[in-house]
Design a protein around this motif. Structure first.
Motif, short mmCIF file in Angstrom:
data_model
loop_
_atom_site.label_atom_id
_atom_site.label_comp_id
_atom_site.label_asym_id
_atom_site.label_seq_id
_atom_site.Cartn_x
_atom_site.Cartn_y
_atom_site.Cartn_z
N ALA A 1 -4.75 7.73 6.65
CA ALA A 1 -3.48 7.02 6.71
C ALA A 1 -2.55 7.50 5.60
O ALA A 1 -2.99 8.10 4.62
CB ALA A 1 -3.71 5.51 6.56
N VAL A 2 -1.27 7.24 5.81
CA VAL A 2 -0.28 7.38 4.74
C VAL A 2 0.24 5.98 4.46
O VAL A 2 0.44 5.18 5.37
CB VAL A 2 0.87 8.35 5.11
CG1 VAL A 2 0.38 9.77 5.20
CG2 VAL A 2 1.57 7.94 6.37
N VAL A 3 0.43 5.69 3.19
CA VAL A 3 0.94 4.38 2.79
C VAL A 3 2.43 4.54 2.55
O VAL A 3 2.86 5.34 1.72
CB VAL A 3 0.23 3.86 1.52
CG1 VAL A 3 0.78 2.51 1.12
CG2 VAL A 3 -1.27 3.78 1.75
N VAL A 4 3.21 3.78 3.32
CA VAL A 4 4.67 3.87 3.27
C VAL A 4 5.23 2.59 2.67
O VAL A 4 4.87 1.49 3.09
CB VAL A 4 5.26 4.10 4.69
CG1 VAL A 4 6.77 4.17 4.63
CG2 VAL A 4 4.69 5.37 5.30
N GLY A 5 6.08 2.74 1.67
CA GLY A 5 6.78 1.59 1.10
C GLY A 5 7.98 1.27 1.96
O GLY A 5 8.85 2.12 2.14
N VAL A 6 8.01 0.06 2.52
CA VAL A 6 9.10 -0.33 3.42
C VAL A 6 9.80 -1.57 2.90
O VAL A 6 9.22 -2.38 2.18
CB VAL A 6 8.60 -0.57 4.86
CG1 VAL A 6 8.01 0.68 5.46
CG2 VAL A 6 7.60 -1.71 4.92
N GLY A 7 11.06 -1.72 3.29
CA GLY A 7 11.84 -2.89 2.91
C GLY A 7 12.25 -2.82 1.46
O GLY A 7 11.96 -1.87 0.74
N PHE B 1 14.85 -3.04 -1.98
CA PHE B 1 15.93 -2.21 -2.49
C PHE B 1 15.50 -1.68 -3.84
O PHE B 1 15.16 -2.45 -4.74
CB PHE B 1 17.22 -3.05 -2.61
CG PHE B 1 18.38 -2.26 -3.13
CD1 PHE B 1 19.00 -1.31 -2.34
CD2 PHE B 1 18.85 -2.47 -4.42
CE1 PHE B 1 20.08 -0.59 -2.82
CE2 PHE B 1 19.93 -1.75 -4.89
CZ PHE B 1 20.55 -0.81 -4.10
N LEU B 2 15.45 -0.37 -3.97
CA LEU B 2 15.02 0.30 -5.19
C LEU B 2 13.64 -0.18 -5.64
O LEU B 2 13.38 -0.38 -6.82
CB LEU B 2 16.04 0.08 -6.31
CG LEU B 2 17.43 0.67 -6.07
CD1 LEU B 2 18.37 0.30 -7.20
CD2 LEU B 2 17.37 2.17 -5.91
N GLY B 3 12.77 -0.41 -4.67
CA GLY B 3 11.40 -0.80 -4.98
C GLY B 3 11.19 -2.30 -5.13
O GLY B 3 10.07 -2.77 -5.15
N VAL B 4 12.27 -3.08 -5.25
CA VAL B 4 12.16 -4.53 -5.39
C VAL B 4 12.06 -5.13 -4.01
O VAL B 4 12.89 -4.87 -3.14
CB VAL B 4 13.36 -5.11 -6.16
CG1 VAL B 4 13.26 -6.62 -6.27
CG2 VAL B 4 13.48 -4.47 -7.52
N GLY B 5 11.03 -5.93 -3.77
CA GLY B 5 10.84 -6.54 -2.46
C GLY B 5 10.18 -5.61 -1.47
O GLY B 5 10.04 -5.95 -0.29
N GLN B 6 9.75 -4.46 -1.92
CA GLN B 6 9.11 -3.48 -1.05
C GLN B 6 7.66 -3.86 -0.82
O GLN B 6 7.01 -4.45 -1.68
CB GLN B 6 9.18 -2.11 -1.73
CG GLN B 6 8.39 -1.04 -1.06
CD GLN B 6 8.50 0.28 -1.80
OE1 GLN B 6 9.58 0.83 -1.87
NE2 GLN B 6 7.41 0.76 -2.36
N LYS B 7 7.14 -3.55 0.36
CA LYS B 7 5.72 -3.73 0.63
C LYS B 7 5.15 -2.44 1.17
O LYS B 7 5.88 -1.61 1.72
CB LYS B 7 5.47 -4.89 1.59
CG LYS B 7 5.80 -4.60 3.04
CD LYS B 7 5.36 -5.75 3.91
CE LYS B 7 5.55 -5.44 5.38
NZ LYS B 7 5.01 -6.48 6.22
N ASP B 8 3.85 -2.27 0.96
CA ASP B 8 3.17 -1.07 1.45
C ASP B 8 2.57 -1.34 2.81
O ASP B 8 1.92 -2.36 3.03
CB ASP B 8 2.06 -0.66 0.47
CG ASP B 8 2.60 -0.05 -0.80
OD1 ASP B 8 3.71 0.51 -0.76
OD2 ASP B 8 1.91 -0.12 -1.83
N VAL B 9 2.78 -0.40 3.73
CA VAL B 9 2.21 -0.46 5.07
C VAL B 9 1.49 0.86 5.30
O VAL B 9 2.05 1.93 5.04
CB VAL B 9 3.31 -0.66 6.14
CG1 VAL B 9 2.73 -0.60 7.54
CG2 VAL B 9 4.05 -1.96 5.93
N ALA B 10 0.23 0.79 5.74
CA ALA B 10 -0.53 2.01 6.01
C ALA B 10 -0.36 2.39 7.47
O ALA B 10 -0.59 1.58 8.37
CB ALA B 10 -2.00 1.81 5.68
N LEU B 11 0.04 3.64 7.70
CA LEU B 11 0.21 4.15 9.06
C LEU B 11 -0.87 5.17 9.34
O LEU B 11 -1.13 6.04 8.50
CB LEU B 11 1.58 4.81 9.19
CG LEU B 11 2.80 3.96 8.83
CD1 LEU B 11 4.07 4.80 8.93
CD2 LEU B 11 2.88 2.75 9.70
N PRO B 12 -1.51 5.09 10.50
CA PRO B 12 -2.50 6.12 10.82
C PRO B 12 -1.84 7.50 10.76
O PRO B 12 -0.71 7.68 11.23
CB PRO B 12 -2.92 5.79 12.26
CG PRO B 12 -2.45 4.40 12.50
CD PRO B 12 -1.30 4.14 11.59
#
Length: 174
Positions: free
Chosen positions: A89-95, A97-108
């Motif tokens: 998987a790759v872990v993508v930081g989504v949501g 602004f400038l890392g604040v409020g971002q969450k990590d989502v793993a995509l196959p």
């Protein structure tokens, strides 16, 4: 920048570990080459060069990811490698602004499409079929954390509250 450098170094270490762990092949046997290294393997079973279909982890980490509507949906923060050596998987930081409020989502990794710039080692674009809203609603990826070991205490007697027992001040001897 330091996080990316350290992550790339850790990724390189993880990818190199199986090569160091292998014993030297005997004269009568040689390891079977993999599909991606068939054209690049030397007689010792080592990979001599990177095929054009393979990607460097350092190029993936930090790259922007785009959704089906060509809108940027986040950036690759990490790469998860299985014990078999394949990228799971790759872990993508989504949501956020400038890392604040971002969450990590793993995509196959199979759901990620990476294209190379013409006549270049650089990535042209990374796309996925997920929309920004789908990823915002996706579960947050949790990195593996080993269970913490419970301590039995410091060996001091007492009520177990962690506080040190009170002592009398020393009286000077005369």
């Amino acid at each position: 920048m330091m996080k990316r450098t350290l992550t790339a170094a850790a990724l390189a270490t993880v990818l190199a570990a199986p090569a160091f762990a292998q014993s030297a092949p005997t004269a009568t046997t040689s390891p079977a080459p993999t599909a991606s290294s068939t054209m690049n393997a030397t007689s010792g079973g080592f990979v001599a060069s990177q095929p054009s279909t393979d990607w460097r982890g350092s190029k993936l980490i930090g790259a922007s990811v785009y959704g089906p509507d060509n809108a940027s949906i986040g950036e690759i923060n990490d790469v998860i490698i299985g014990s078999d050596g394949k990228i799971n998987a790759v872990v993508v930081g989504v949501g956020g602004f400038l890392g604040v409020g971002q969450k990590d989502v793993a995509l196959p990794f199979e759901s990620v499409s990476v294209t190379r710039k013409p006549d270049s080692a650089s990535i042209d674009k990374i796309t996925v079929s997920y929309t920004k809203d789908q990823l915002k609603n996706a579960p947050t990826f949790a990195y593996y954390e080993p269970a913490s070991r419970a301590t039995t205490g410091s060996g001091a007697t007492g009520s177990g509250s962690g506080a040190m027992p009170a002592t009398k001040p020393a009286t000077p001897k005369q």
